[in-house]
Design an enzyme around this catalytic site. Structure first.
Site, PDB file in Angstrom:
ATOM      1  N   SER A 153       0.849  -1.407   0.056  1.00 42.35           N
ATOM      2  CA  SER A 153      -0.133  -0.074  -0.096  1.00 42.35           C
ATOM      3  C   SER A 153       0.853   1.260   0.087  1.00 42.35           C
ATOM      4  O   SER A 153       1.877   1.489   0.600  1.00 42.35           O
ATOM      5  CB  SER A 153      -0.911   0.117   1.428  1.00 42.35           C
ATOM      6  N   TYR A 178      -2.256  -0.244   9.977  1.00 40.82           N
ATOM      7  CA  TYR A 178      -2.494  -0.717   8.695  1.00 40.82           C
ATOM      8  C   TYR A 178      -1.363  -0.544   7.806  1.00 40.82           C
ATOM      9  O   TYR A 178      -0.617  -1.548   7.238  1.00 40.82           O
ATOM     10  CB  TYR A 178      -3.658   0.003   7.920  1.00 40.82           C
TER      11      TYR A 178
END
Length: 350
Positions: A153, A178
């Site tokens: 990501s 995350y």
């Protein structure tokens, strides 16, 4: 450069998810054998995941009608359950693995950290172990996993201020759990590539959007609220930029990469990381304007401070992607939003 080999078996985890659905559909259209794996959790409405699976069924019918020998087998299972992962590897013997299953969302990780440890760390560990042991279970010409591609990501860049973000940049200061799990995935994949010879490629996705997208993403949430006549919440008073990347561009990037496992990096690991982003950060307020135009409705706006875990800007350096595959994402944001809105209105009969 190799292209998709329809004789291979492709395992797509998170196949009922946003990117997983679009990737599986593209593979089916290429005539490939696809094994879809998903736990169908209720992080967002399961009905949307079921709709994606329904559409994959239609894609299979269309592929067969055109004379292609495509197939799609759906397996309901959970990455954090080692037996679920081992069973799908043992039964279907995937040649190429695309790991898209993960607990997504920056803000959700602030209040629900445990789910990220289970899915993104333990789950990814189970995938790596299954890839490792695939080489022990070769039979009938099966050679084990030829390439593991996995979703990282743009969040790994954290608060980096140097732009555009390069895969050569230091990414040791995540601003969300995350992001930390995604950077951990890259480190774990490197270790397994070095130790066990697993060819592994990580893809740092930048703000993916488009039809059948995730309801927790800003574009989808804004659309829901505008259509309901509710105000939309705009953080940092609208002063943010995002490298919005249309789903078709993301999938084209993945399709280019899947058949092309990385060569040895000179340090004994067949390992690579790429950015996949539009290489063109857009002001958040431009996204809102394009959405208002597509909907034909002016939004009521509530301007708020920056939220924990957010970053001011994302901006992908895609030089390596363009160099290695002759491709970089280029769909204009206005066009992508119009496509999303057409789907949204049809799906919700709005």
């Amino acid at each position: 450069m190799k292209t998709i080999d329809a004789s291979k078996t492709y395992l797509v985890t998170g196949a009922a998810g946003f990117i997983g659905y679009h990737l599986s559909k593209r593979l089916i259209e290429a005539g490939a054998k696809v094994i879809g794996f998903d736990n169908m959790n209720d992080y967002y409405p399961v009905a949307l995941k079921e709709e994606r699976l329904r559409l994959l069924g239609i894609a299979i019918e269309e592929a067969k009608a055109s004379g292609k020998n495509a197939s799609f087998t759906f397996v309901k299972g959970d990455l954090k359950n080692k037996d679920d992962v081992d069973n799908v590897f043992n039964e279907y013997k995937p040649d190429i693995v695309m790991n898209l299953a993960a607990q997504a969302g920056v803000r959700y990780s602030i209040d629900n950290p445990g789910s990220y440890i289970e899915s993104n760390l333990i789950g990814f560990f189970n995938i790596l172990e299954a890839c490792r042991h695939s080489y022990d279970n070769t039979a009938d010409g099966y050679k084990g996993v030829e390439h593991l591609v996995y979703a990282s990501s743009s969040s790994v860049y954290g608060g980096n201020t140097k732009v555009p973000f390069s895969t050569e940049d230091k990414v040791d200061e995540p601003v969300s759990l995350y992001a930390a799990t995604k950077k951990s995935n890259e480190l774990m994949a490197h270790a397994y590539s070095k130790l066990y010879g697993i060819p592994a490629t990580g893809l740092r996705f930048f703000t993916v959007y488009g039809p059948l997208g995730r309801p927790d993403m800003a574009l989808f949430k804004f659309t829901d609220k505008i259509m309901a006549g509710k105000p939309i919440q705009i953080y940092n008073n609208g002063d943010m930029k995002r490298d919005f990347t249309y789903i078709d561009d993301i999938v084209t990037g993945i399709i280019n990469i899947l058949p092309n496992a990385p060569k040895d990096n000179g340090k004994g690991a067949r390992y690579k990381v790429y950015n996949i982003g539009n290489n063109h950060p857009e002001p958040l307020m431009d996204m809102v304007t394009f959405l208002e135009q597509a909907l034909g409705i002016t939004a009521n706006k509530e301007f708020l401070p920056m939220q924990a875990g957010d970053v001011y800007q994302t901006y992908a350096d895609v030089t390596e992607l363009e160099r290695d595959f002759g491709f970089k994402p280029a769909t204009p944001l206005k066009d992508g939003i119009e496509s999303f809105v057409r789907w949204y209105k049809e799906y919700y009969k709005a």
